[in-house]
Design an enzyme around this catalytic site. Structure first.
Site, PDB file in Angstrom:
ATOM      1  N   GLY A  42     -11.790  -4.914   6.421  1.00 37.05           N
ATOM      2  CA  GLY A  42     -10.491  -5.556   6.297  1.00 37.05           C
ATOM      3  C   GLY A  42      -9.701  -5.471   7.573  1.00 37.05           C
ATOM      4  N   PRO A  43      -8.661  -6.290   7.674  1.00 35.96           N
ATOM      5  CA  PRO A  43      -7.838  -6.285   8.892  1.00 35.96           C
ATOM      6  C   PRO A  43      -7.155  -4.931   9.095  1.00 35.96           C
ATOM      7  CG  PRO A  43      -7.087  -7.971   7.321  1.00 35.96           C
ATOM      8  CD  PRO A  43      -8.199  -7.241   6.669  1.00 35.96           C
ATOM      9  N   GLU A  69      14.277 -26.500  18.479  1.00 37.51           N
ATOM     10  CA  GLU A  69      14.191 -25.842  17.170  1.00 37.51           C
ATOM     11  C   GLU A  69      14.556 -26.797  16.047  1.00 37.51           C
ATOM     12  OE1 GLU A  69      12.699 -23.140  16.806  1.00 37.51           O
ATOM     13  OE2 GLU A  69      12.636 -22.566  18.924  1.00 37.51           O
TER      14      GLU A  69
HETATM   15  P1  ADP Z   1      -6.333   0.914   8.254  1.00 38.17           P
HETATM   16  O1  ADP Z   1      -7.171   2.149   8.248  1.00 38.17           O
HETATM   17  O2  ADP Z   1      -6.807  -0.139   7.303  1.00 38.17           O
HETATM   18  O3  ADP Z   1      -6.075   0.348   9.603  1.00 38.17           O
HETATM   19  P2  ADP Z   1      -4.382   2.755   7.372  1.00 38.17           P
HETATM   20  O4  ADP Z   1      -5.017   3.286   6.143  1.00 38.17           O
HETATM   21  O5  ADP Z   1      -4.504   3.595   8.590  1.00 38.17           O
HETATM   22  O6  ADP Z   1      -4.906   1.305   7.695  1.00 38.17           O
HETATM   23  O7  ADP Z   1      -2.862   2.443   7.052  1.00 38.17           O
HETATM   24  C1  ADP Z   1      -1.815   2.937   7.830  1.00 38.17           C
HETATM   25  C2  ADP Z   1      -0.622   3.281   6.967  1.00 38.17           C
HETATM   26  O8  ADP Z   1      -0.072   2.118   6.378  1.00 38.17           O
HETATM   27  C3  ADP Z   1      -0.980   4.165   5.814  1.00 38.17           C
HETATM   28  O9  ADP Z   1      -0.925   5.502   6.181  1.00 38.17           O
HETATM   29  C4  ADP Z   1       0.068   3.820   4.785  1.00 38.17           C
HETATM   30  O10 ADP Z   1       1.268   4.498   5.032  1.00 38.17           O
HETATM   31  C5  ADP Z   1       0.312   2.369   5.038  1.00 38.17           C
HETATM   32  N1  ADP Z   1      -0.502   1.530   4.149  1.00 38.17           N
HETATM   33  C6  ADP Z   1      -1.486   0.699   4.543  1.00 38.17           C
HETATM   34  N2  ADP Z   1      -2.024   0.073   3.483  1.00 38.17           N
HETATM   35  C7  ADP Z   1      -1.398   0.530   2.398  1.00 38.17           C
HETATM   36  C8  ADP Z   1      -1.523   0.251   0.995  1.00 38.17           C
HETATM   37  N3  ADP Z   1      -2.416  -0.630   0.540  1.00 38.17           N
HETATM   38  N4  ADP Z   1      -0.710   0.908   0.138  1.00 38.17           N
HETATM   39  C9  ADP Z   1       0.192   1.791   0.611  1.00 38.17           C
HETATM   40  N5  ADP Z   1       0.363   2.091   1.908  1.00 38.17           N
HETATM   41  C10 ADP Z   1      -0.412   1.471   2.808  1.00 38.17           C
HETATM   42 ZN    ZN Z   2       8.635 -24.292  19.280  1.00 43.61          ZN
END
Ligand code: ADP
Ligand code: ZN
Ligand code: MG
Length: 620
Positions: A209-210, A434
Site C-alpha cells: 500500500g501507499p 483561477e
Molecule cells: P506505513 O507503514 O504504511 O507507511 P505507518 O504505519 O508508519 O504507515 O503510519 C504512520 C502513522 O500514521 C501511524 O503511526 C498512525 O499514527 C497513523 N496511521 C496510519 N494509518 C492509520 C490507520 N489506518 N489508522 C490509524 N492510524 C493510522
Molecule cells: Zn492553474
C-alpha cells in the site's frame, strides 16, 4: 514474561576495547611523542648537504636508512652544528665523502629495533580491526556487538507487556486488511489447531500500500493482538556497509526469531532488498543485495521444517519491483492490500487520533472526512496535530472546527504565506487564471463542486488556488469526467490566453497534470478508440523479461508510441478548445468574478455558488 533486549558485555567486546587502547598507545608513542619530544635536528635539502660536502665544510656524516645526519666542521672551538637531510638514492655519495676526507659511517641499528619492528608488524592490523569495530558499533543499534559478532541483527524487539501495546483498535479504515490479518493472529495464537488438521501455516504476508496507510501499524497490531514478540527491521538497513553483512544479519535475525517462536518478523521496505534480481539491467546487480535476498529466501524455506511458527510480515509500496521468487508459494504467498481509507474509514481514523486532543463542541469529524479525500492515515494523524497546534497558537482551550478547516488547507496546499507579495499585474493574472479554472470546473462533472477561489499565495508553488471538493467518494470515473477534469486544468491557462493574449509560466503544473491524465486515459484506461482497450505500460520496469529480452507485448513499437502521442495530443487539445469556448461564452462573468476576487482575495461558499450558477453551457 517480558523479554528485554540483551546487551551483555561479551568477552569479544572486552577484546575490542583492549585493541582500541593498544592502537591509541601505538599512535601516541610512534607519531605524537617523537613529534613533541624527539631530537630536534634541523633538516636541510639534500642539494645543500652535497654543496656543503663539496665546499669541505662537513666534518662527519652518519648515513641511516631514512636519514643522513651530518656535523659541520669545528670553527673557533665551537663544535659544528648537526643537520639532517633525507637521503636520496645516490651511489656516488661514499666516493664523494672519501674524496673530501669526511669521516662517515652507517647509523647503528636502533636499540629497541626488535620492539619497533614487532610493533610495526602487529599494530597496523590491530588498528584496522579497531576501526572496523568502531564503525560496526556505530552502525549497530542494539543487540550484542563485538569482534566476534560482526553482522548480528539489529532488529528491534517489541514484546508483549510493553507499555504502548498496539492492537487492531488503533487501526481504522482498512477493514479488508484487518479481516485477513485476524486469521494470522489466530495462527500465532493457536498454531496447533491448524497443524493437527494438516494445514500449512502461511509463512509470509506482504502488506502492500501507499506510504502512511498504516502498514507498520498493522504489523505491530498483529503482534499485539496475538501477544507474541515482534522483531522489526527495515530493508534499507540491510543494504549497508560491508558485503556479506546483510546476509549474516538475516541469518541471525531468524535465529533469534526461531528461539522465541511463535513470533513475528517484520521487514519494512522489503523492496530495498527484494528488488527483482534481473532489474539490475545493464549495470549489473548489487551483489550485497542479492546475497541478502538469497539468504532471506533460504531462511523462509527453512524454518517450517523445524516446526517453529515464525510469520514474516513485510511491507512495501512498490510490489511491482519485487523479485518474483519472493512471491512464490511458501514465501510471501499472501498479499494484503492496505489502501487509502474511504470516507467512513477517514472518519474512523480521525476519531482515533482525535481522542488524543481536546475537541470543541462544534467539531464534526464527518465533515472533515468529507473534505479530505485521498488522505492516508498518516496525513489524517498529521491533520489532527496541525489543528491542535493552531488551536494552541490561537490561545483556545480546545480544538474547533475552524482549526481543522485551516489545517486541511495547510496540509493540502502548504503553509499560508501572507508575506509573499505579488505585484498588481501578477495578482491580476493569477485572479483570471483561477477564475478560469473555477468557471470551467463548475460545468464539468467528475471533479466536484468549486468551493473556494483564492489568490492568497500558499506554499512554494501555488500563487493562487481553486478548491474543488467532491460531494462523495468516487472510485470510478468515466471518459467524459476525465475529459472534464482536463478541461478544468486547462481553464486557467485558457483564461490567460483570452484576457491577456499571452501565456505565463504559471500554468506549468496544470499542463503537466492535464497531460499525465490524458496519457493515462490512452495507455492505462484503454479509452482511446484508435489504440483500443490495451494497456501500454511504459517505463523501465516492464521493459525486459527475466532473461533480459525485450517484452514484445509491453514495449510499444515506434508506431504505437506515435499513435499514443497523437491521441494524447488530441485529448488535450479538444479539452483546451472546450475550455476556451466556455470562457469566451462567459466572458462577462469571468470579468465580474475576477474583479471581485481582486478586491477580496478569497471568494467562497454561498457567494461563490450563486456566481457560478450563472455560467452558461456551450451547446454544440
Ligand atoms: P506505513 O507503514 O504504511 O507507511 P505507518 O504505519 O508508519 O504507515 O503510519 C504512520 C502513522 O500514521 C501511524 O503511526 C498512525 O499514527 C497513523 N496511521 C496510519 N494509518 C492509520 C490507520 N489506518 N489508522 C490509524 N492510524 C493510522
Ligand atoms: Zn492553474
Ligand atoms: Mg512504515
Amino acid at each position: 514474561m517480558p523479554i528485554k533486549e540483551q546487551r551483555t558485555p561479551t568477552p569479544s567486546r572486552v577484546i575490542g576495547n583492549i585493541l582500541l587502547a593498544i592502537s591509541a598507545l601505538f599512535l601516541i608513542t610512534n607519531f605524537i611523542l617523537p613529534f613533541v619530544l624527539g631530537p630536534q635536528i634541523p633538516g636541510v635539502p639534500y642539494s645543500l648537504f652535497i654543496h656543503q660536502v663539496e665546499a669541505g665544510e662537513v666534518e662527519r656524516v652518519q648515513v641511516g636508512q631514512n636519514q643522513i645526519k651530518f656535523q659541520l666542521k669545528t670553527v673557533d672551538n665551537e663544535p659544528g652544528t648537526v643537520f639532517s637531510t633525507t637521503p636520496i638514492f645516490d651511489l656516488g655519495l661514499p666516493k664523494l665523502l672519501e674524496e673530501k676526507g669526511v669521516e662517515f659511517a652507517a647509523a647503528p641499528p636502533p636499540k629497541n629495533a626488535w620492539f619497533t619492528s614487532l610493533l610495526g608488524w602487529v599494530i597496523p592490523p590491530l588498528i584496522f580491526v579497531a576501526i572496523w569495530q568502531f564503525f560496526l558499533r556505530r552502525g549497530g543499534g542494539g543487540g550484542p556487538q563485538g569482534v566476534l559478532s560482526i553482522g548480528k541483527s539489529k532488529a528491534k524487539v517489541y514484546v508483549e507487556g510493553e507499555s504502548a501495546k498496539t492492537t487492531f483498535a488503533d487501526v481504522a479504515g482498512v477493514q479488508e486488511a484487518k479481516a485477513e490479518l485476524v486469521e494470522i493472529v489466530d495462527f500465532l495464537k493457536t498454531p496447533g489447531r491448524y497443524t493437527e488438521i494438516g494445514a500449512r501455516i502461511p509463512k509470509g504476508v506482504l502488506l502492500v500500500g501507499p506510504p502512511g496507510t498504516g502498514k507498520t501499524l498493522l504489523a505491530k497490531a498483529v503482534a499485539g493482538e496475538a501477544g507474541v514478540p515482534f522483531f522489526s527491521i527495515s530493508g534499507s538497513e540491510f543494504v549497508e556497509l560491508f558485503v556479506g553483512v546483510g546476509s549474516s544479519r538475516v541469518r541471525d535475525l531468524f535465529e533469534q526469531a526461531k528461539k522465541q517462536a511463535p513470533c513475528i518478523v517484520f521487514i519494512d521496505e522489503l523492496d530495498a532488498i527484494g528488488k527483482s534480481r534481473s532489474s539490475g539491467g545493464f549495470y549489473g546487480g548489487n551483489d550485497e543485495r542479492e546475497q541478502t535476498l538469497n539468504q532471506l529466501l533460504a531462511e523462509m524455506d527453512g524454518f517450517s521444517a523445524e516446526g517453529a511458527t515464525v510469520i514474516v510480515l513485510a511491507a512495501t509500496n512498490r510490489p511491482e519491483v519485487l523479485d518474483p521468487a519472493l512471491l512464490r508459494p511458501g514465501r510471501f504467498d499472501r498479499q494484503v492490500l492496505v489502501d487509502r481509507p474511504d470516507l467512513s474509514g477517514r472518519e474512523a481514523i480521525l476519531k482515533i487520533h482525535a481522542q488524543k486532543v481536546k475537541l470543541g463542541e462544534d467539531v464534526n469529524l464527518k465533515a472533515i472526512a468529507t473534505r479530505t479525500p485521498g488522505f492516508a492515515g498518516a496525513d489524517l494523524a498529521n491533520l489532527v496535530n496541525e489543528a491542535a497546534l493552531l488551536a494552541a497558537r490561537n490561545q483556545r482551550s480546545n480544538v474547533a472546527q475552524e482549526d481543522f478547516a485551516e489545517a486541511i488547507e495547510r496540509v493540502v496546499a502548504g503553509l499560508e504565506k501572507k508575506s509573499r507579495v505579488l505585484n498588481d499585474k501578477e495578482k491580476k493574472i493569477v485572479a483570471y487564471h483561477e477564475v478560469g479554472h473555477a468557471l470551467v470546473g463548475s460545468l464539468m462533472g467528475g471533479s466536484g463542486r468549486v468551493e473556494k477561489i483564492s489568490i492568497v499565495p500558499r506554499g512554494m508553488a501555488a500563487l493562487g488556488y481553486t478548491l474543488q471538493l467532491p460531494t462523495e467518494d468516487r472510485f470510478l470515473m468515466d471518459e467524459a469526467e476525465l475529459r472534464g477534469q482536463i478541461a478544468t486544468l486547462l481553464g486557467g491557462r485558457s483564461a490567460e490566453e483570452i484576457v491577456f493574449n499571452s501565456i505565463t509560466t504559471g500554468a506549468t503544473n496544470d499542463l503537466q497534470r492535464a497531460t499525465d491524465l490524458a496519457e493515462r486515459m490512452v495507455t492505462t484506461y484503454g479509452m482511446s478508440k484508435v489504440l483500443g482497450p490495451l494497456a501500454y505500460q511504459q517505463g523501465q520496469q516492464a521493459m525486459f523479461l527475466d532473461n533480459g529480452a525485450p517484452n514484445p507485448r509491453r514495449i510499444g513499437s515506434e508506431e504505437t508510441a506515435q499513435a499514443i502521442d497523437r491521441e494524447v495530443k488530441e485529448i488535450v487539445e479538444t479539452a483546451h478548445q472546450q475550455a476556451l469556448d466556455t470562457l469566451k461564452l462567459n466572458r462577462d462573468l469571468l470579468e465580474e468574478i475576477a474583479t471581485q476576487l481582486l478586491e477580496t482575495e478569497v471568494i467562497e461558499g454561498e457567494k461563490l455558488h450563486s456566481l457560478l450558477k450563472q455560467v452558461q453551457t456551450v451547446n454544440n
